[in-house]
Design a protein around this motif. Structure first.
Motif, PDB file in Angstrom:
ATOM      1  N   ASP A 223       3.779   2.853   6.684  1.00  0.00           N
ATOM      2  CA  ASP A 223       2.814   1.765   6.524  1.00  0.00           C
ATOM      3  C   ASP A 223       1.446   2.175   7.058  1.00  0.00           C
ATOM      4  O   ASP A 223       0.414   1.906   6.437  1.00  0.00           O
ATOM      5  CB  ASP A 223       3.284   0.505   7.246  1.00  0.00           C
ATOM      6  N   PHE A 224       1.447   2.808   8.227  1.00  0.00           N
ATOM      7  CA  PHE A 224       0.191   3.255   8.825  1.00  0.00           C
ATOM      8  C   PHE A 224      -0.507   4.266   7.922  1.00  0.00           C
ATOM      9  O   PHE A 224      -1.706   4.170   7.682  1.00  0.00           O
ATOM     10  CB  PHE A 224       0.458   3.873  10.202  1.00  0.00           C
ATOM     11  N   GLU A 225       0.243   5.231   7.415  1.00  0.00           N
ATOM     12  CA  GLU A 225      -0.351   6.245   6.541  1.00  0.00           C
ATOM     13  C   GLU A 225      -0.895   5.625   5.260  1.00  0.00           C
ATOM     14  O   GLU A 225      -1.953   6.005   4.769  1.00  0.00           O
ATOM     15  CB  GLU A 225       0.677   7.329   6.215  1.00  0.00           C
ATOM     16  N   GLU A 226      -0.194   4.636   4.716  1.00  0.00           N
ATOM     17  CA  GLU A 226      -0.666   3.943   3.510  1.00  0.00           C
ATOM     18  C   GLU A 226      -1.969   3.199   3.788  1.00  0.00           C
ATOM     19  O   GLU A 226      -2.901   3.244   2.983  1.00  0.00           O
ATOM     20  CB  GLU A 226       0.404   2.969   3.009  1.00  0.00           C
ATOM     21  N   ARG A 227      -2.043   2.521   4.929  1.00  0.00           N
ATOM     22  CA  ARG A 227      -3.289   1.817   5.287  1.00  0.00           C
ATOM     23  C   ARG A 227      -4.438   2.793   5.483  1.00  0.00           C
ATOM     24  O   ARG A 227      -5.571   2.527   5.063  1.00  0.00           O
ATOM     25  CB  ARG A 227      -3.077   0.971   6.546  1.00  0.00           C
TER      26      ARG A 227
ATOM     27  N   THR B 101      -9.817   5.714   0.766  1.00  0.00           N
ATOM     28  CA  THR B 101     -10.204   5.528  -0.632  1.00  0.00           C
ATOM     29  C   THR B 101     -11.311   4.498  -0.750  1.00  0.00           C
ATOM     30  O   THR B 101     -12.285   4.689  -1.484  1.00  0.00           O
ATOM     31  CB  THR B 101      -8.982   5.093  -1.465  1.00  0.00           C
ATOM     32  N   GLN B 102     -11.194   3.406  -0.023  1.00  0.00           N
ATOM     33  CA  GLN B 102     -12.227   2.373  -0.055  1.00  0.00           C
ATOM     34  C   GLN B 102     -13.563   2.909   0.445  1.00  0.00           C
ATOM     35  O   GLN B 102     -14.618   2.584  -0.094  1.00  0.00           O
ATOM     36  CB  GLN B 102     -11.801   1.161   0.775  1.00  0.00           C
ATOM     37  N   ALA B 103     -13.527   3.743   1.466  1.00  0.00           N
ATOM     38  CA  ALA B 103     -14.762   4.324   1.994  1.00  0.00           C
ATOM     39  C   ALA B 103     -15.424   5.226   0.956  1.00  0.00           C
ATOM     40  O   ALA B 103     -16.653   5.204   0.799  1.00  0.00           O
ATOM     41  CB  ALA B 103     -14.468   5.107   3.273  1.00  0.00           C
ATOM     42  N   ILE B 104     -14.620   6.003   0.236  1.00  0.00           N
ATOM     43  CA  ILE B 104     -15.170   6.883  -0.795  1.00  0.00           C
ATOM     44  C   ILE B 104     -15.793   6.059  -1.921  1.00  0.00           C
ATOM     45  O   ILE B 104     -16.914   6.334  -2.365  1.00  0.00           O
ATOM     46  CB  ILE B 104     -14.071   7.813  -1.351  1.00  0.00           C
TER      47      ILE B 104
END
Length: 57
Positions: A6-10, A16-19
């Motif tokens: 879960d942590f890795e997915e977040r 991705t959102q930052a990019i």
């Protein structure tokens, strides 16, 4: 193990959102830089537009 997944997915989602956010801001900035003021002929045409339309009774 599930918490780590879960942590890795977040973290992956946040990266991705930052990019995407950075690309968006860069694109908007480029578009703002490319916007130019209307030329004198465009301004003159706009000044006459009310006279181009027939008056309604």
């Amino acid at each position: 193990m599930r918490q780590l997944d879960d942590f890795e997915e977040r973290m992956r989602r946040a990266a991705t959102q930052a990019i995407v956010r950075e690309a968006y801001h860069q694109t908007v900035g480029e578009q703002e830089d490319e916007q130019r003021r209307p030329t004198a002929s465009a301004q003159a045409w706009r000044a006459t537009w009310p006279r181009r339309w027939p008056k309604t009774p």
